[in-house]
Motif scaffolding. Structure first.
Motif, PDB file in Angstrom:
ATOM      1  N   THR A  66       0.837  -1.199   0.000  1.00 14.89           N
ATOM      2  CA  THR A  66       0.000   0.000   0.000  1.00 14.89           C
ATOM      3  C   THR A  66       0.874   1.252   0.000  1.00 14.89           C
ATOM      4  OG1 THR A  66      -0.121  -0.011   2.419  1.00 14.89           O
ATOM      5  CG2 THR A  66      -1.846  -1.183   1.232  1.00 14.89           C
ATOM      6  N   GLY A  67       0.373   2.313  -0.630  1.00 15.61           N
ATOM      7  CA  GLY A  67       1.109   3.562  -0.682  1.00 15.61           C
ATOM      8  C   GLY A  67       1.634   3.915  -2.059  1.00 15.61           C
ATOM      9  N   TRP A  68       1.498   2.993  -2.999  1.00 19.92           N
ATOM     10  CA  TRP A  68       2.017   3.245  -4.356  1.00 19.92           C
ATOM     11  C   TRP A  68       0.878   3.844  -5.178  1.00 19.92           C
ATOM     12  CZ3 TRP A  68       4.033  -1.096  -8.129  1.00 19.92           C
ATOM     13  CH2 TRP A  68       4.708  -0.496  -9.194  1.00 19.92           C
ATOM     14  N   SER A  69       0.794   5.159  -5.208  1.00 19.74           N
ATOM     15  CA  SER A  69      -0.332   5.828  -5.860  1.00 19.74           C
ATOM     16  C   SER A  69       0.065   6.662  -7.066  1.00 19.74           C
ATOM     17  CB  SER A  69      -1.057   6.729  -4.845  1.00 19.74           C
ATOM     18  OG  SER A  69      -0.164   7.705  -4.332  1.00 19.74           O
ATOM     19  N   ARG A  70       1.359   6.836  -7.305  1.00 24.46           N
ATOM     20  CA  ARG A  70       1.815   7.627  -8.452  1.00 24.46           C
ATOM     21  C   ARG A  70       2.800   6.818  -9.291  1.00 24.46           C
ATOM     22  NH1 ARG A  70       3.295  13.390  -5.524  1.00 24.46           N
ATOM     23  NH2 ARG A  70       1.315  13.685  -4.399  1.00 24.46           N
ATOM     24  N   PRO A  71       2.348   5.792  -9.971  1.00 24.86           N
ATOM     25  CA  PRO A  71       3.258   4.943 -10.742  1.00 24.86           C
ATOM     26  C   PRO A  71       3.894   5.683 -11.911  1.00 24.86           C
ATOM     27  CG  PRO A  71       0.993   4.409 -11.254  1.00 24.86           C
ATOM     28  CD  PRO A  71       0.943   5.369 -10.104  1.00 24.86           C
ATOM     29  N   HIS A  72       5.167   5.431 -12.139  1.00 18.23           N
ATOM     30  CA  HIS A  72       5.869   6.029 -13.276  1.00 18.23           C
ATOM     31  C   HIS A  72       7.043   5.124 -13.625  1.00 18.23           C
ATOM     32  CE1 HIS A  72       9.275   7.399 -10.751  1.00 18.23           C
ATOM     33  NE2 HIS A  72       8.348   7.477  -9.824  1.00 18.23           N
ATOM     34  N   PRO A  73       7.491   5.129 -14.874  1.00 14.96           N
ATOM     35  CA  PRO A  73       8.594   4.278 -15.286  1.00 14.96           C
ATOM     36  C   PRO A  73       9.946   4.871 -14.892  1.00 14.96           C
ATOM     37  CG  PRO A  73       7.823   5.552 -17.143  1.00 14.96           C
ATOM     38  CD  PRO A  73       6.908   5.889 -15.995  1.00 14.96           C
ATOM     39  N   GLY A  74      10.982   4.064 -15.051  1.00 10.35           N
ATOM     40  CA  GLY A  74      12.337   4.534 -14.816  1.00 10.35           C
ATOM     41  C   GLY A  74      12.940   3.997 -13.535  1.00 10.35           C
ATOM     42  N   GLN A  75      14.185   4.388 -13.294  1.00  3.45           N
ATOM     43  CA  GLN A  75      14.886   3.967 -12.089  1.00  3.45           C
ATOM     44  C   GLN A  75      14.309   4.685 -10.878  1.00  3.45           C
ATOM     45  OE1 GLN A  75      19.117   4.699 -12.171  1.00  3.45           O
ATOM     46  NE2 GLN A  75      19.557   3.006 -10.786  1.00  3.45           N
ATOM     47  N   GLN A  76      14.041   3.943  -9.830  1.00  4.51           N
ATOM     48  CA  GLN A  76      13.384   4.516  -8.653  1.00  4.51           C
ATOM     49  C   GLN A  76      13.614   3.614  -7.450  1.00  4.51           C
ATOM     50  OE1 GLN A  76       8.871   4.012  -9.223  1.00  4.51           O
ATOM     51  NE2 GLN A  76       9.720   3.595 -11.273  1.00  4.51           N
ATOM     52  N   VAL A  77      13.217   4.126  -6.276  1.00  8.98           N
ATOM     53  CA  VAL A  77      13.403   3.397  -5.029  1.00  8.98           C
ATOM     54  C   VAL A  77      12.074   3.300  -4.298  1.00  8.98           C
ATOM     55  CG1 VAL A  77      14.555   3.360  -2.777  1.00  8.98           C
ATOM     56  CG2 VAL A  77      15.795   4.179  -4.804  1.00  8.98           C
ATOM     57  N   PHE A  78      11.747   2.094  -3.855  1.00  8.27           N
ATOM     58  CA  PHE A  78      10.617   1.887  -2.969  1.00  8.27           C
ATOM     59  C   PHE A  78      11.162   1.665  -1.561  1.00  8.27           C
ATOM     60  CE2 PHE A  78       9.022   0.519  -7.114  1.00  8.27           C
ATOM     61  CZ  PHE A  78       7.826   1.228  -7.184  1.00  8.27           C
ATOM     62  N   ASP A  79      10.766   2.521  -0.629  1.00 12.25           N
ATOM     63  CA  ASP A  79      11.159   2.353   0.766  1.00 12.25           C
ATOM     64  C   ASP A  79      10.105   1.480   1.434  1.00 12.25           C
ATOM     65  OD1 ASP A  79      13.487   3.942   0.657  1.00 12.25           O
ATOM     66  OD2 ASP A  79      12.256   5.741   0.696  1.00 12.25           O
ATOM     67  N   VAL A  80      10.439   0.212   1.592  1.00  8.99           N
ATOM     68  CA  VAL A  80       9.473  -0.786   2.034  1.00  8.99           C
ATOM     69  C   VAL A  80       9.534  -0.916   3.560  1.00  8.99           C
ATOM     70  CG1 VAL A  80       8.688  -3.157   1.767  1.00  8.99           C
ATOM     71  CG2 VAL A  80       9.841  -2.011  -0.138  1.00  8.99           C
ATOM     72  N   ARG A  81       8.407  -0.625   4.205  1.00 13.87           N
ATOM     73  CA  ARG A  81       8.339  -0.680   5.668  1.00 13.87           C
ATOM     74  C   ARG A  81       7.415  -1.815   6.110  1.00 13.87           C
ATOM     75  NH1 ARG A  81       9.567   2.047  10.121  1.00 13.87           N
ATOM     76  NH2 ARG A  81       8.189   1.861  11.938  1.00 13.87           N
ATOM     77  N   ASN A  82       7.903  -2.588   7.078  1.00 15.79           N
ATOM     78  CA  ASN A  82       7.135  -3.703   7.611  1.00 15.79           C
ATOM     79  C   ASN A  82       6.446  -3.275   8.909  1.00 15.79           C
ATOM     80  OD1 ASN A  82       6.067  -6.103   8.468  1.00 15.79           O
ATOM     81  ND2 ASN A  82       8.007  -7.220   8.564  1.00 15.79           N
ATOM     82  N   ASP A  83       5.137  -3.077   8.848  1.00 10.93           N
ATOM     83  CA  ASP A  83       4.353  -2.722  10.023  1.00 10.93           C
ATOM     84  C   ASP A  83       3.582  -3.917  10.579  1.00 10.93           C
ATOM     85  OD1 ASP A  83       5.105  -0.041  10.228  1.00 10.93           O
ATOM     86  OD2 ASP A  83       3.633   0.577   8.732  1.00 10.93           O
ATOM     87  N   SER A  84       3.962  -5.121  10.156  1.00  7.09           N
ATOM     88  CA  SER A  84       3.320  -6.312  10.706  1.00  7.09           C
ATOM     89  C   SER A  84       4.097  -6.789  11.931  1.00  7.09           C
ATOM     90  CB  SER A  84       3.271  -7.428   9.652  1.00  7.09           C
ATOM     91  OG  SER A  84       4.568  -7.941   9.407  1.00  7.09           O
ATOM     92  N   ALA A  85       3.650  -7.889  12.520  1.00 10.94           N
ATOM     93  CA  ALA A  85       4.264  -8.376  13.763  1.00 10.94           C
ATOM     94  C   ALA A  85       5.410  -9.338  13.529  1.00 10.94           C
ATOM     95  CB  ALA A  85       3.195  -9.049  14.630  1.00 10.94           C
ATOM     96  N   GLY A  86       5.642  -9.748  12.294  1.00  5.88           N
ATOM     97  CA  GLY A  86       6.694 -10.720  12.021  1.00  5.88           C
ATOM     98  C   GLY A  86       7.480 -10.378  10.777  1.00  5.88           C
ATOM     99  N   PRO A  87       8.646 -11.022  10.581  1.00 14.16           N
ATOM    100  CA  PRO A  87       9.465 -10.760   9.392  1.00 14.16           C
ATOM    101  C   PRO A  87       8.800 -11.271   8.125  1.00 14.16           C
ATOM    102  CG  PRO A  87      10.369 -12.597  10.643  1.00 14.16           C
ATOM    103  CD  PRO A  87       9.246 -12.031  11.471  1.00 14.16           C
ATOM    104  N   ALA A  88       9.195 -10.697   7.001  1.00 14.08           N
ATOM    105  CA  ALA A  88       8.606 -11.088   5.722  1.00 14.08           C
ATOM    106  C   ALA A  88       9.595 -10.832   4.597  1.00 14.08           C
ATOM    107  CB  ALA A  88       7.318 -10.316   5.463  1.00 14.08           C
ATOM    108  N   GLU A  89       9.422 -11.570   3.512  1.00 17.21           N
ATOM    109  CA  GLU A  89      10.090 -11.270   2.249  1.00 17.21           C
ATOM    110  C   GLU A  89       9.103 -10.489   1.400  1.00 17.21           C
ATOM    111  OE1 GLU A  89      11.313 -13.670  -1.786  1.00 17.21           O
ATOM    112  OE2 GLU A  89      11.916 -14.552   0.126  1.00 17.21           O
TER     113      GLU A  89
END
Length: 406
Positions: A66-89
């Motif tokens: 959630t949070g990806w509301s302005r999609p665009h092509p090209g090189q970019q970075v997603f800052d992925v935050r885990n707000d759940s209670a356990g680790p994840a891939e």
């Protein structure tokens, strides 16, 4: 071949298209466990200090991406935050093909990590794979335009690797019969006291074993008994734990008598026969095939062309050539999976061909050139050719690192 420690767990990128982090244009995934948390951003596609647009992405117990509301092509970075209670891939993938463009492994609760990718036009989604639950797939987001995405590959599963693993294990079984026959000849020469004949028979027998490189993890303790060195042994060449091919090599090329070498040859033959007879009950791990394809020549680079495993025969370059044969054999069984996932396969084949040509130039007349007799130019060429092949084979190890898909 000297064996490396047990395989490392995956912390690097999924590699596709023959591109790795050291090679220029890359798929970069900062996913190491010790990476410092990055504060989550509340805006999307905002330029950052690195000059790339950043988008804050959230992972929760019941949602992903959630949070990806302005999609665009090209090189970019997603800052992925885990707000759940356990680790994840967390994977960014193409739902239509299953190809993964980037991944963050082992994302701990309350942690943010950057995922850098190059997105083309098309439909993409985040997939979250919690350690203790089923996959959660986020909303599909459409990127406009006509751009081309960076590297991506369909993950390899354990199921994909079972057929080539079974075929390879059968091939090993047949070669173990050849090994037992060659060692029996060597043992007979030593038993008769014909040490000249034994020196002649030693190398062909040893090379049969060296071509079995991707199976050593399944050989277990037998590998050390058959092909171990003096490394780590308190008494060196005189240590009772020094057995097998290299112990026999030490004696044959350093003037030991047939009486002293008969027990060594007997032990080698017994160990080989035991390995051959028990092989049908062994279980080769399919998930290790890609890693072993890389490790065979990685070991060659570290131990053979440096001469560290020469106990008198001067045959390291012949061993390196056998290791190359072993690498090609493993790749042959993996090729059906590679052709659809690895566009740089022709480049890898060309590098292996060049390495083979270089090694063959030092094996004229059936007698390998000792490593110490190489000129500086020859040594540099060999290191360069082998190094490039090893670097490219790292792609294979990453590509065949089995990943969860559900």
């Amino acid at each position: 071949m000297i064996r490396l420690p047990a395989p490392r767990s995956r912390t690097g990128p999924l590699v596709a298209g023959g591109i790795v982090a050291a090679g220029g244009a890359v798929l970069i995934v900062c996913a190491t466990a010790g990476h410092a948390p990055v504060p989550a951003r509340t805006t999307t596609a905002a330029p950052a200090a690195d000059g790339l647009p950043h988008t804050a992405i959230r992972v929760t117990a019941g949602s992903c991406g959630t949070g990806w509301s302005r999609p665009h092509p090209g090189q970019q970075v997603f800052d992925v935050r885990n707000d759940s209670a356990g680790p994840a891939e967390v994977d960014l993938y193409d739902p239509a093909t299953g190809a993964v463009l980037g991944e963050v492994e082992g994302l701990a609760p309350g942690t943010t990590r950057p995922l850098q990718v190059t997105l083309g036009s098309g439909a993409f989604a985040f997939k979250c794979l919690p350690d203790d639950g089923d996959a959660v797939i986020g909303p599909t987001v459409r990127v406009p335009g006509h751009a081309v995405s960076g590297p991506a590959a369909v993950p390899v599963t354990q199921h994909d690797l079972i057929p080539p693993a079974i075929a390879y294990q059968k091939w090993i079984g047949a070669r173990l019969g050849d090994l037992a026959d060659a060692v029996a000849t060597l043992r007979s020469d030593v038993d008769r006291g014909d040490l000249d004949a034994a020196r002649t028979a030693w190398l062909p027998a040893h090379l049969v074993y060296e071509r079995l490189g991707a199976a050593y993890g399944t050989f277990g303790d037998a590998d050390k008994a058959i092909n171990g060195t003096t490394a780590g042994l308190p008494k060196g060449a005189d240590d009772p734990g020094f057995t097998g091919f290299h112990r026999l090599e030490q004696g044959l090329w350093h003037g030991e008598s047939a009486d002293r070498l008969r027990p060594v040859a007997d032990r080698l033959a017994t160990d080989v026969d035991t390995l051959r007879d028990g092989w049908s009950q062994a279980r080769l791990d399919p998930a290790q095939l890609g890693l072993r394809a890389h490790e065979i020549l990685e070991n060659t680079e570290r131990f053979e062309i440096t001469g560290r495993t020469d106990y008198g025969s001067g045959s390291n370059l012949a061993t390196a050539r056998a290791n190359l044969d072993g690498t090609r054999t493993v790749l042959g069984y993996l090729r059906p999976l590679l052709t659809t996932r690895y566009p740089a396969l022709p480049r890898l084949d060309a590098l292996l061909d060049r390495l083979q040509h270089t090694l063959d130039s030092h094996l004229t007349g059936g007698r390998p050139t000792p490593v110490d007799d190489l000129t500086t130019a020859q040594r540099e060429r060999l290191h360069a050719d082998l190094g490039q092949a090893v670097e490219r084979l790292a792609d294979i190890a990453a590509l065949f690192d089995v990943r969860r898909t559900s």
